[in-house]
Design a protein around this motif. Structure first.
Motif, PDB file in Angstrom:
ATOM      1  N   ASP A  39       0.852  -1.124   0.126  1.00 17.56           N
ATOM      2  CA  ASP A  39       0.040  -0.124  -0.061  1.00 17.56           C
ATOM      3  C   ASP A  39       0.882   1.147  -0.128  1.00 17.56           C
ATOM      4  O   ASP A  39       2.022   1.185   0.612  1.00 17.56           O
ATOM      5  N   CYS A  40       0.286   2.472  -0.647  1.00 16.37           N
ATOM      6  CA  CYS A  40       0.914   3.665  -0.662  1.00 16.37           C
ATOM      7  C   CYS A  40       1.065   4.259   0.754  1.00 16.37           C
ATOM      8  O   CYS A  40       0.162   4.277   1.565  1.00 16.37           O
ATOM      9  N   ILE A  41       2.046   4.920   1.232  1.00 17.83           N
ATOM     10  CA  ILE A  41       2.220   5.739   2.463  1.00 17.83           C
ATOM     11  C   ILE A  41       2.084   6.949   2.010  1.00 17.83           C
ATOM     12  O   ILE A  41       2.803   7.680   1.708  1.00 17.83           O
ATOM     13  N   PRO A  42       0.939   7.766   2.560  1.00 25.82           N
ATOM     14  CA  PRO A  42       0.856   9.031   2.422  1.00 25.82           C
ATOM     15  C   PRO A  42       1.738  10.025   3.126  1.00 25.82           C
ATOM     16  O   PRO A  42       2.213   9.283   4.220  1.00 25.82           O
ATOM     17  N   GLY A  88       5.380  11.372  -2.492  1.00 28.78           N
ATOM     18  CA  GLY A  88       6.582  10.566  -2.757  1.00 28.78           C
ATOM     19  C   GLY A  88       6.258   9.582  -4.039  1.00 28.78           C
ATOM     20  O   GLY A  88       5.165   9.132  -4.218  1.00 28.78           O
ATOM     21  N   VAL A  89       7.209   9.385  -4.799  1.00 26.16           N
ATOM     22  CA  VAL A  89       7.298   8.523  -5.761  1.00 26.16           C
ATOM     23  C   VAL A  89       7.688   7.123  -5.182  1.00 26.16           C
ATOM     24  O   VAL A  89       8.832   6.842  -4.711  1.00 26.16           O
ATOM     25  N   GLN A  90       6.734   6.052  -4.827  1.00 26.79           N
ATOM     26  CA  GLN A  90       7.212   5.157  -3.985  1.00 26.79           C
ATOM     27  C   GLN A  90       7.176   3.801  -4.989  1.00 26.79           C
ATOM     28  O   GLN A  90       6.103   3.065  -5.118  1.00 26.79           O
ATOM     29  N   GLU A  91       8.188   3.480  -5.393  1.00 28.68           N
ATOM     30  CA  GLU A  91       8.384   2.423  -6.279  1.00 28.68           C
ATOM     31  C   GLU A  91       8.497   1.210  -5.874  1.00 28.68           C
ATOM     32  O   GLU A  91       7.854   0.187  -6.427  1.00 28.68           O
ATOM     33  N   ALA A 102       1.638  -0.076 -12.264  1.00 31.19           N
ATOM     34  CA  ALA A 102       1.398   1.139 -11.918  1.00 31.19           C
ATOM     35  C   ALA A 102       1.917   1.289 -10.591  1.00 31.19           C
ATOM     36  O   ALA A 102       2.202   0.248  -9.686  1.00 31.19           O
ATOM     37  N   ILE A 103       2.237   2.624  -9.967  1.00 33.32           N
ATOM     38  CA  ILE A 103       2.601   2.986  -8.745  1.00 33.32           C
ATOM     39  C   ILE A 103       1.506   3.969  -8.434  1.00 33.32           C
ATOM     40  O   ILE A 103       0.704   4.343  -8.946  1.00 33.32           O
ATOM     41  N   CYS A 104       1.339   4.183  -6.912  1.00 33.67           N
ATOM     42  CA  CYS A 104       0.540   5.131  -6.354  1.00 33.67           C
ATOM     43  C   CYS A 104       0.742   6.484  -7.035  1.00 33.67           C
ATOM     44  O   CYS A 104       1.836   6.682  -7.405  1.00 33.67           O
ATOM     45  N   THR A 105      -0.545   7.484  -7.063  1.00 42.51           N
ATOM     46  CA  THR A 105      -0.198   8.582  -7.662  1.00 42.51           C
ATOM     47  C   THR A 105      -0.212   9.443  -6.681  1.00 42.51           C
ATOM     48  O   THR A 105      -1.250  10.644  -6.628  1.00 42.51           O
ATOM     49  N   LEU A 106       0.637   9.594  -5.721  1.00 42.27           N
ATOM     50  CA  LEU A 106       0.755  10.508  -4.561  1.00 42.27           C
ATOM     51  C   LEU A 106       1.586  11.652  -5.216  1.00 42.27           C
ATOM     52  O   LEU A 106       2.499  11.431  -6.323  1.00 42.27           O
ATOM     53  N   PRO A 107       1.444  13.033  -4.716  1.00 42.00           N
ATOM     54  CA  PRO A 107       2.233  14.037  -5.222  1.00 42.00           C
ATOM     55  C   PRO A 107       3.831  14.042  -5.029  1.00 42.00           C
ATOM     56  O   PRO A 107       4.049  13.428  -3.993  1.00 42.00           O
TER      57      PRO A 107
END
Length: 312
Positions: free
Chosen positions: A121-124, A127-130, A143-148
């Protein structure tokens, strides 16, 4: 006409076997030629029977349409599908039923996928979390998470003369190598995330930055850019607000320094030789020695004789 009919039947067969509406994992890890050859091994080259085989093949794997796995497991899943195609060819060679063969293969693949590592899961908040990259069978894409890229500004309140410490640390996992840090500063007390206002801070390259002692001129926004292989992963921002009067010892030091800067050196006094009077000599310790008394009597006698001669 025969050539046109052959091309038309081939295109129709391609659309039946390679349907874009039901990609599933089957169409991500097997090719059209592999599936066509397999159905021909099961039913021969009659178009109607090949169509039935293709429909059964796609229907058996529709349950794997929305499978999403960790991207690092993609190669393992590809190897499993390759092994499945070999096993199905062996069943076809032994004149087995494609209905049962496809159903059993789908069940085995589904069980295998359930044991693969799930996507993280993405961690808000940024960041680009590869390490969260996933592979989705519904479109055969990763795909990766689309956080700024830009993280929220962190406010740092420091009294004048104290120390300010900034940590360029994110909550998600960074690559193990080729990670670099660069620092920039937007002065004048500006609180901003506009990169056009920032200037490079020379000599700051680690994940920690320290200012000591803090002065009002340090008020503004500091930015840290985390990069991997020259690709930005996150931008952190720290707004430094310097408050309070300077410490008392600093004020005293400034006053002293100011006095020294305005001080004019006075002319040195001339050292005059000491010429004591007769009374000062007589008051000194050990002045009335026998020799001194003799000299004093002789001086008085000579003085008296001189006066007598002068008067005469």
């Amino acid at each position: 006409m025969g050539l046109v009919a052959l091309v038309g039947s081939t295109v129709l067969l391609f659309l039946l076997i390679f349907r874009a509406s039901t990609w599933a994992c089957l169409f991500c890890f097997t090719t059209y030629e592999e599936r066509l050859r397999l159905c021909q091994m099961f039913v021969g080259k009659e178009n109607l029977k090949i169509r039935q085989c293709a429909n059964a093949f796609a229907a058996a794997f529709e349950s794997l349409l929305d499978v999403e796995i960790n991207y690092d497991e993609r190669s393992h899943l590809h190897d499993e599908f390759s092994q499945m195609m070999v096993s199905l060819q062996e069943v076809a060679a032994s004149r087995g039923s494609f209905w049962h063969a496809f159903t059993n293969a789908s069940a085995e693949l589904k069980s295998f996928i359930e044991h693969l590592t799930k996507a993280k899961d993405c961690i808000p908040p940024c960041g680009v979390q590869e390490n969260t990259r996933s592979f989705n069978c519904s479109g055969c894409f990763s795909a990766i998470c689309t956080l700024p890229l830009d993280c929220p500004v962190q406010d740092v309140l420091v009294s004048r003369g104290d120390q300010a410490l900034f940590s360029c640390i994110v909550a998600f996992q960074l690559p193990e190598s080729e990670v670099t840090y660069s620092w920039r500063f937007a002065g004048g007390g500006l609180r901003t995330q506009d990169v056009s206002h920032f200037r490079d801070v020379p000599g700051a390259h680690g994940y920690l930055a320290r200012i000591r002692p803090v002065q009002p001129s340090h008020s503004g926004t500091f930015s840290c850019v985390i990069q991997h292989d020259q690709r930005p992963l996150a931008r952190l921002y720290f707004f430094l607000n310097v408050t309070g009067a300077p410490p008392s010892e600093e004020t005293e030091l400034q006053v002293t320094f100011r006095e020294v800067m305005h001080w004019k050196q006075q002319e040195a006094e001339m050292i005059q030789p000491w010429r004591p009077s007769l009374g000062e000599l007589l008051t000194r310790p050990q002045a009335l020695t026998f020799g001194n008394l003799f000299l004093l009597a002789a001086t008085a006698a000579l003085g008296s004789a001189g006066v007598t001669v002068l008067v005469w």
